[in-house]
Design a protein around this motif. Structure first.
Motif, PDB file in Angstrom:
ATOM      1  N   PRO A   1     -17.109   4.941   9.884  1.00 49.66           N
ATOM      2  CA  PRO A   1     -17.733   4.363   8.672  1.00 49.66           C
ATOM      3  C   PRO A   1     -16.880   4.560   7.411  1.00 49.66           C
ATOM      4  CG  PRO A   1     -19.118   6.118   9.619  1.00 49.66           C
ATOM      5  CD  PRO A   1     -17.999   5.886  10.574  1.00 49.66           C
ATOM      6  N   LEU A   2     -16.110   5.654   7.353  1.00 47.95           N
ATOM      7  CA  LEU A   2     -15.263   5.874   6.173  1.00 47.95           C
ATOM      8  C   LEU A   2     -14.106   4.885   6.148  1.00 47.95           C
ATOM      9  CD1 LEU A   2     -15.015   9.785   6.169  1.00 47.95           C
ATOM     10  CD2 LEU A   2     -16.753   8.303   5.192  1.00 47.95           C
ATOM     11  N   VAL A   3     -13.527   4.687   7.317  1.00 51.29           N
ATOM     12  CA  VAL A   3     -12.414   3.737   7.412  1.00 51.29           C
ATOM     13  C   VAL A   3     -12.913   2.337   7.041  1.00 51.29           C
ATOM     14  CG1 VAL A   3     -10.805   2.650   9.032  1.00 51.29           C
ATOM     15  CG2 VAL A   3     -11.176   5.126   9.118  1.00 51.29           C
ATOM     16  N   ARG A   4     -14.087   2.007   7.574  1.00 52.98           N
ATOM     17  CA  ARG A   4     -14.659   0.690   7.287  1.00 52.98           C
ATOM     18  C   ARG A   4     -14.949   0.540   5.790  1.00 52.98           C
ATOM     19  NH1 ARG A   4     -16.724  -2.627  10.914  1.00 52.98           N
ATOM     20  NH2 ARG A   4     -17.036  -0.999  12.465  1.00 52.98           N
ATOM     21  N   ASN A   5     -15.552   1.578   5.217  1.00 54.20           N
ATOM     22  CA  ASN A   5     -15.893   1.526   3.799  1.00 54.20           C
ATOM     23  C   ASN A   5     -14.633   1.364   2.943  1.00 54.20           C
ATOM     24  OD1 ASN A   5     -17.794   1.812   1.556  1.00 54.20           O
ATOM     25  ND2 ASN A   5     -16.734   3.755   1.175  1.00 54.20           N
ATOM     26  N   PHE A   6     -13.582   2.094   3.317  1.00 55.01           N
ATOM     27  CA  PHE A   6     -12.341   1.985   2.548  1.00 55.01           C
ATOM     28  C   PHE A   6     -11.782   0.568   2.637  1.00 55.01           C
ATOM     29  CE2 PHE A   6      -7.859   2.096   1.753  1.00 55.01           C
ATOM     30  CZ  PHE A   6      -7.739   2.957   0.679  1.00 55.01           C
ATOM     31  N   ALA A   7     -11.701   0.053   3.866  1.00 55.34           N
ATOM     32  CA  ALA A   7     -11.107  -1.271   4.060  1.00 55.34           C
ATOM     33  C   ALA A   7     -11.917  -2.339   3.339  1.00 55.34           C
ATOM     34  CB  ALA A   7     -11.005  -1.580   5.549  1.00 55.34           C
ATOM     35  N   GLU A   8     -13.240  -2.257   3.444  1.00 61.30           N
ATOM     36  CA  GLU A   8     -14.074  -3.272   2.791  1.00 61.30           C
ATOM     37  C   GLU A   8     -13.969  -3.183   1.273  1.00 61.30           C
ATOM     38  OE1 GLU A   8     -17.906  -2.722   4.575  1.00 61.30           O
ATOM     39  OE2 GLU A   8     -17.296  -3.780   6.403  1.00 61.30           O
ATOM     40  N   THR A   9     -13.888  -1.962   0.767  1.00 66.97           N
ATOM     41  CA  THR A   9     -13.831  -1.775  -0.677  1.00 66.97           C
ATOM     42  C   THR A   9     -12.532  -2.306  -1.277  1.00 66.97           C
ATOM     43  OG1 THR A   9     -15.185   0.193  -0.445  1.00 66.97           O
ATOM     44  CG2 THR A   9     -13.988  -0.034  -2.501  1.00 66.97           C
ATOM     45  N   PHE A  10     -11.431  -2.077  -0.584  1.00 65.91           N
ATOM     46  CA  PHE A  10     -10.140  -2.416  -1.188  1.00 65.91           C
ATOM     47  C   PHE A  10      -9.500  -3.702  -0.660  1.00 65.91           C
ATOM     48  CE2 PHE A  10     -10.522   2.072  -2.305  1.00 65.91           C
ATOM     49  CZ  PHE A  10     -10.183   2.021  -3.654  1.00 65.91           C
ATOM     50  N   ARG A  11     -10.224  -4.373   0.259  1.00 65.38           N
ATOM     51  CA  ARG A  11      -9.654  -5.590   0.813  1.00 65.38           C
ATOM     52  C   ARG A  11      -9.554  -6.674  -0.260  1.00 65.38           C
ATOM     53  NH1 ARG A  11     -11.771  -8.420   6.309  1.00 65.38           N
ATOM     54  NH2 ARG A  11      -9.785  -9.357   6.893  1.00 65.38           N
ATOM     55  N   ASP A  12     -10.483  -6.639  -1.195  1.00 62.89           N
ATOM     56  CA  ASP A  12     -10.550  -7.556  -2.340  1.00 62.89           C
ATOM     57  C   ASP A  12      -9.202  -8.215  -2.659  1.00 62.89           C
ATOM     58  OD1 ASP A  12     -10.723  -8.745  -4.767  1.00 62.89           O
ATOM     59  OD2 ASP A  12     -11.680  -7.058  -5.795  1.00 62.89           O
ATOM     60  N   ALA A  13      -9.141  -9.521  -2.411  1.00 61.04           N
ATOM     61  CA  ALA A  13      -7.868 -10.230  -2.523  1.00 61.04           C
ATOM     62  C   ALA A  13      -7.335 -10.269  -3.953  1.00 61.04           C
ATOM     63  CB  ALA A  13      -8.016 -11.645  -1.980  1.00 61.04           C
ATOM     64  N   SER A  14      -8.221 -10.003  -4.935  1.00 62.04           N
ATOM     65  CA  SER A  14      -7.739 -10.047  -6.317  1.00 62.04           C
ATOM     66  C   SER A  14      -6.903  -8.816  -6.667  1.00 62.04           C
ATOM     67  CB  SER A  14      -8.926 -10.165  -7.278  1.00 62.04           C
ATOM     68  OG  SER A  14      -9.577  -8.913  -7.398  1.00 62.04           O
ATOM     69  N   LEU A  15      -6.900  -7.802  -5.782  1.00 62.90           N
ATOM     70  CA  LEU A  15      -6.082  -6.603  -6.037  1.00 62.90           C
ATOM     71  C   LEU A  15      -4.672  -6.823  -5.503  1.00 62.90           C
ATOM     72  CD1 LEU A  15      -8.574  -3.775  -4.958  1.00 62.90           C
ATOM     73  CD2 LEU A  15      -8.072  -4.557  -7.288  1.00 62.90           C
ATOM     74  N   ASP A  16      -3.692  -6.599  -6.365  1.00 62.71           N
ATOM     75  CA  ASP A  16      -2.311  -6.767  -5.921  1.00 62.71           C
ATOM     76  C   ASP A  16      -1.830  -5.563  -5.128  1.00 62.71           C
ATOM     77  OD1 ASP A  16      -1.827  -9.277  -7.305  1.00 62.71           O
ATOM     78  OD2 ASP A  16      -2.083  -8.059  -9.134  1.00 62.71           O
ATOM     79  N   ALA A  17      -2.388  -4.402  -5.473  1.00 68.68           N
ATOM     80  CA  ALA A  17      -1.975  -3.187  -4.790  1.00 68.68           C
ATOM     81  C   ALA A  17      -3.102  -2.174  -4.877  1.00 68.68           C
ATOM     82  CB  ALA A  17      -0.715  -2.617  -5.443  1.00 68.68           C
ATOM     83  N   VAL A  18      -3.035  -1.170  -3.985  1.00 70.51           N
ATOM     84  CA  VAL A  18      -3.983  -0.062  -4.042  1.00 70.51           C
ATOM     85  C   VAL A  18      -3.156   1.209  -4.199  1.00 70.51           C
ATOM     86  CG1 VAL A  18      -5.787   1.190  -2.793  1.00 70.51           C
ATOM     87  CG2 VAL A  18      -5.571  -1.284  -2.510  1.00 70.51           C
ATOM     88  N   VAL A  19      -3.536   2.061  -5.141  1.00 68.71           N
ATOM     89  CA  VAL A  19      -2.747   3.259  -5.375  1.00 68.71           C
ATOM     90  C   VAL A  19      -3.641   4.497  -5.296  1.00 68.71           C
ATOM     91  CG1 VAL A  19      -3.007   3.421  -7.898  1.00 68.71           C
ATOM     92  CG2 VAL A  19      -0.914   4.261  -6.812  1.00 68.71           C
ATOM     93  N   MET A  20      -3.031   5.619  -4.900  1.00 69.76           N
ATOM     94  CA  MET A  20      -3.778   6.879  -4.900  1.00 69.76           C
ATOM     95  C   MET A  20      -2.824   8.013  -5.235  1.00 69.76           C
ATOM     96  SD  MET A  20      -4.413   6.577  -0.869  1.00 69.76           S
ATOM     97  CE  MET A  20      -4.856   4.882  -1.184  1.00 69.76           C
ATOM     98  N   PRO A  21      -3.289   8.959  -6.040  1.00 71.80           N
ATOM     99  CA  PRO A  21      -2.404  10.062  -6.420  1.00 71.80           C
ATOM    100  C   PRO A  21      -2.371  11.135  -5.328  1.00 71.80           C
ATOM    101  CG  PRO A  21      -4.485  10.276  -7.571  1.00 71.80           C
ATOM    102  CD  PRO A  21      -4.598   9.056  -6.711  1.00 71.80           C
ATOM    103  N   SER A  22      -2.126  10.715  -4.102  1.00 68.35           N
ATOM    104  CA  SER A  22      -2.123  11.657  -2.995  1.00 68.35           C
ATOM    105  C   SER A  22      -1.298  11.113  -1.836  1.00 68.35           C
ATOM    106  CB  SER A  22      -3.556  11.903  -2.511  1.00 68.35           C
ATOM    107  OG  SER A  22      -3.535  12.458  -1.213  1.00 68.35           O
ATOM    108  N   GLY A  23      -0.219  11.812  -1.523  1.00 63.11           N
ATOM    109  CA  GLY A  23       0.636  11.385  -0.416  1.00 63.11           C
ATOM    110  C   GLY A  23      -0.091  11.443   0.914  1.00 63.11           C
ATOM    111  N   SER A  24      -0.910  12.476   1.104  1.00 67.89           N
ATOM    112  CA  SER A  24      -1.535  12.605   2.414  1.00 67.89           C
ATOM    113  C   SER A  24      -2.621  11.560   2.622  1.00 67.89           C
ATOM    114  CB  SER A  24      -2.076  14.017   2.626  1.00 67.89           C
ATOM    115  OG  SER A  24      -3.038  14.324   1.654  1.00 67.89           O
ATOM    116  N   CYS A  25      -3.337  11.200   1.549  1.00 66.96           N
ATOM    117  CA  CYS A  25      -4.358  10.152   1.707  1.00 66.96           C
ATOM    118  C   CYS A  25      -3.695   8.798   1.945  1.00 66.96           C
ATOM    119  CB  CYS A  25      -5.278  10.094   0.500  1.00 66.96           C
ATOM    120  SG  CYS A  25      -6.171  11.640   0.232  1.00 66.96           S
TER     121      CYS A  25
END
Ligand code: SF4
Lengths: 255, 529
Positions: free
Chosen positions: A57-81
């Protein structure tokens, strides 16, 4: 660019300063920062502890949340994440997901970056206009180094910071001993590794030890705090976001 | 041989198990007595051990990096090594049969051993047939793995280890703690004491100068080489095409064993087979550079069957499975069989560096041991098998993957084995906690509520904003580290607040002002324009 920001569960809850710095830095560089409030956690802890079914469910939630085509990129301040999203989500989706999840994961993974990658590779900047007049040493976290291969990108960003006194850390690329649940399951070994890391950090005489991952910093910083070493830990984003006009805002707010 | 993905138990035929057998419980040296964290705790208290290990692994690390960096095609060599091994394992039955044919053609005898017990019996029977009650041994991981020495001793046959480090371990009534340098945990003074105590007739004035220690061992071994009629060796490679066996070493003691006795018995893990003689070109470059940081190993011995009037006149090859086909049946885990036992992953592993080899409880310690041992011998998680703790004996830092000459993705294998372990365990407190965490984190509203609760942690924080001691199971963490109290405001609350929006607008304005003024100092983007 329209950039989706993933705060990470740890960053959102325990280290908001690092995430805030990431957002302000990107805004200063002229980008639109989008924070989808549906986001929670990447599931790295589950996978690394041996659970691949539970984080579906976490993987699904992440993918659904950030799939949004209007986003050019997704960034996170964490190498391991970022490593988890790019490498582990595929493994989980392959094993327990449906075709839709597999393709969503692949799509999002391809536009996901850790902060220094986004800045250097995607946005093409190394000098972000930061000002940080302190002695700093940099610990390259294992997952940025070996899972993402960020190489010297963080160092190039740091070297361009005005006023910084960047000092080299001995045995920089040896692990600090955190390893998520490793620090609990193998507490003694983890502490022995931390001891050596702290010795090297202290030998630099730096005021600040920085890295691109709040979890490793929580480990190193927690150790330094316990022995009252006087060296602080700060996320790379906090150094890059500091400017002459706003030198302190990032580290003192909200404590 | 069954393949991964074959449903368990349902499609057995002709009495064949759906899964190949692993090493039986309680046999050989593939299982320690204590789980890793417990065994490690004892080793961590040994300051001398940590100093010896830190120094030794540090030196070898440096040498390896220097000699691998000087080869322009090192990465291609690694790829070639991985490709040859993967291919060999993919057609293992065919290659092993070819090897058997060639060895037999050249006057050798091939024996097949399903597990360690069978291999031990075969070797004992062969030694008995010669009438000898002692054997000299070439350092060998396979015979260490199956506990051959112990078995021979029970049968009244004395095994003499001839590799210097292995001899130190044997004389010290100790266990090896490293694949390549079994006595890495010992320093000179300790070795001197062992020699004084154990070698008959040794000069009582022996000092700890390395040359003098080596001379004492040499005098002792020379006599064994000259008088023992049977030798037992392992093999680094077995070439299917020609039936040639190979051992690489740095002291020459192995070569003495391989050439002087009348009978030679080689125990080889079935994964050591290589298709062609030409493949040695790749591995004879990869192995010494990765293991000892040498450009070439000093002694490479190759032998093919029996040659009349030259060397042993009676040659036996024991092909050992001992869990290898079980590992091969695992589509993810089988990669571990590519291992050429160079020990590079041990030398770069920060965990191994702190705890040493004994904590792993197996002939194979370090990162590769943490994946190979559970695969060969199983994890039997329900019975609290120490082997089920091995996949967790890593921070997943990835240093092993980078060092491995055949590019075995050890971190991914560790994660896979952890998954297999938890699947085998079924319900557990940890799984329930993981499930609960996932249930909360899978639902954004629940997660936001949970974050608010987490802020209660502020109440227990000290005045410096940190939390000291935490209850179990978190106490292992809080024994040596402070934890920051959760701040009053989460990031998401800040972002949604008017203050957050204003700060972001201000940052954007500042950015605009700056680019209007031009950058204070060089900027990649600006330079490009
Ligand atoms: S896993 Fe790789 S690095 Fe480790 S011993 Fe085997 S071949 Fe060497």
């Amino acid at each position: 660019m329209r950039i989706g920001l993933f705060a990470t569960c740890l960053g959102d809850t325990l280290f908001p300063d690092a995430v805030r710095a990431t957002a302000l830095l990107l805004a200063r560089l002229g980008h639109e920062v989008v924070f989808p409030p549906e986001q929670t956690c990447c599931g790295q802890m589950h996978v690394n502890t041996g659970y691949q079914r539970e984080p579906v469910p976490l993987v699904r939630n992440f993918a659904e949340t950030f799939r949004d085509a209007s986003l050019d990129a997704v960034v996170m301040p964490s190498g391991s994440c970022a490593g988890s999203v790019r490498h582990q989500h595929g493994i989980v989706a392959e094993r327990y997901g449906d075709a839709a999840l597999r393709s969503a994961v692949a799509e999002v993974g391809a536009k996901t970056y850790e902060l220094s990658e986004l800045l250097v590779d995607v946005l093409g900047v190394t000098d972000v206009g930061a000002y940080f007049p302190h002695r700093v040493t940099y610990h390259p976290t294992c997952h940025s180094l070996r899972m993402l291969r960020v190489g010297d990108k963080p160092l190039r960003l740091l070297r361009a910071v005005e006023g910084i006194d960047l000092v080299e850390l001995e045995q920089a690329d040896s692990c600090c001993g955190f390893g998520g649940t490793f620090a609990l399951k193998n507490a003694g070994t983890s502490a022995a590794m931390l001891e050596d890391k702290m010795r090297h950090v202290r030998a630099t005489g730096a005021d600040v030890c920085t890295a691109g991952d709040s979890s490793c910093l929580m480990h190193i910083g927690g150790g330094l705090s316990r022995i009252k070493a006087g060296t602080r830990t700060l996320h790379l984003a906090q150094i890059l976001a500091a400017t002459r006009t706003a030198p302190h805002a990032l580290t003192e707010a909200a404590r | 041989m069954s393949r991964a993905g074959t449903p368990q138990s349902t499609n057995t035929f002709l009495g064949m198990p759906a899964r190949p057998p692993r090493v039986p419980y309680g046999e050989g040296n593939l299982r320690g007595e204590q789980a890793f964290p417990r065994a490690a705790a004892g080793e961590l208290r040994n300051e001398q051990l940590r100093r010896n290990l830190g120094r030794a692994t540090g030196t070898i690390r440096g040498k390896r990096i220097a000699v691998t960096a000087e080869l322009p095609d090192w990465e291609e060599l690694r790829d070639a090594g991985a490709a040859i091994k993967t291919d060999a394992l993919a057609r293992l039955p065919e290659l092993l049969e070819e090897l058997e044919r060639r060895v037999t053609e050249r006057g050798g005898t091939v024996h097949w051993a399903r597990d360690g017990a069978e291999a031990n019996e075969i070797v004992t029977r062969l030694v008995r047939a010669t009438g000898s009650d002692e054997v000299i041994k070439v350092k060998s991981m396979a015979t260490q793995e199956i506990g051959l020495n112990e078995h021979l001793e029970q049968a009244g046959i004395t095994p003499w280890e001839t590799d210097l480090a292995e001899l130190i371990v044997q004389l010290g009534h100790d266990r090896p703690s490293h694949i390549l340098v079994p006595a890495i945990h010992r320093n000179r003074d300790e070795i001197r004491e062992i020699f004084l105590r154990e070698i008959p007739g040794v000069d009582p004035g022996l000092d700890a100068v390395p040359e003098h220690l080596a001379a004492a061992a040499r005098a002792y071994l020379r006599e064994k080489f000259m008088t023992t009629r049977v030798a037992v060796s392992g093999a680094n490679f077995g070439i299917a095409e020609t039936g040639t066996l190979g051992v690489v070493e740095s002291e020459g003691n192995g070569r003495m064993c391989l050439t002087l006795p009348e009978t030679l018995i080689t125990v080889m893990g079935i994964e050591k087979v290589l298709p062609r003689h030409q493949d040695l070109e790749v591995f004879l470059q990869l192995l010494p550079r990765s293991s000892t940081g040498e450009r070439m190993n000093p002694y490479t011995s190759l032998w093919t069957g029996v040659t009349e009037g030259d060397g042993p006149q009676d040659f036996h090859l024991v092909l050992l499975d001992n869990g290898r086909t079980a590992a091969l049946a695992d589509s993810v885990g089988r990669q571990a069989l590519n291992c050429i036992r160079c020990s590079a992953c041990l030398n770069v592993c920060p965990v191994y560096e702190r705890v040493g080899g004994h904590a792993y409880g197996s002939t194979y310690p370090g990162p590769i041991g943490a994946v190979l041992t559970p695969q060969l011998a199983g994890m039997h998680a329900a019975a609290d098998d120490p082997n089920s703790s091995l996949p967790y004996a890593s921070t997943l830092c990835g240093a092993c993957y980078d060092a491995c000459p055949v590019k075995i993705d050890i971190p991914s294998l560790l994660v896979e084995l952890r998954h297999q372990k938890t699947e085998e365990t079924g319900r557990s407190a940890e799984r329930l906690a993981m499930r609960a965490a996932a249930a909360v984190m899978g639902r954004p509203r629940l997660w936001t509520a949970a974050q608010r609760t987490a802020r209660l942690g502020r109440a227990v924080a000290g005045r410096d904003g940190t939390i000291g001691r935490l209850p179990r199971p978190l106490s292992g963490w809080s024994d040596t580290r402070d934890t920051p109290a959760p701040p009053a405001q989460t990031f998401r609350d800040w972002f949604a607040s008017a203050e957050g929006a204003a700060a972001l607008r201000e940052a954007a304005r500042e950015g605009e002002r700056r680019s209007a003024d031009g950058p204070a100092h060089g900027d990649d983007q600006q330079e490009d324009q």
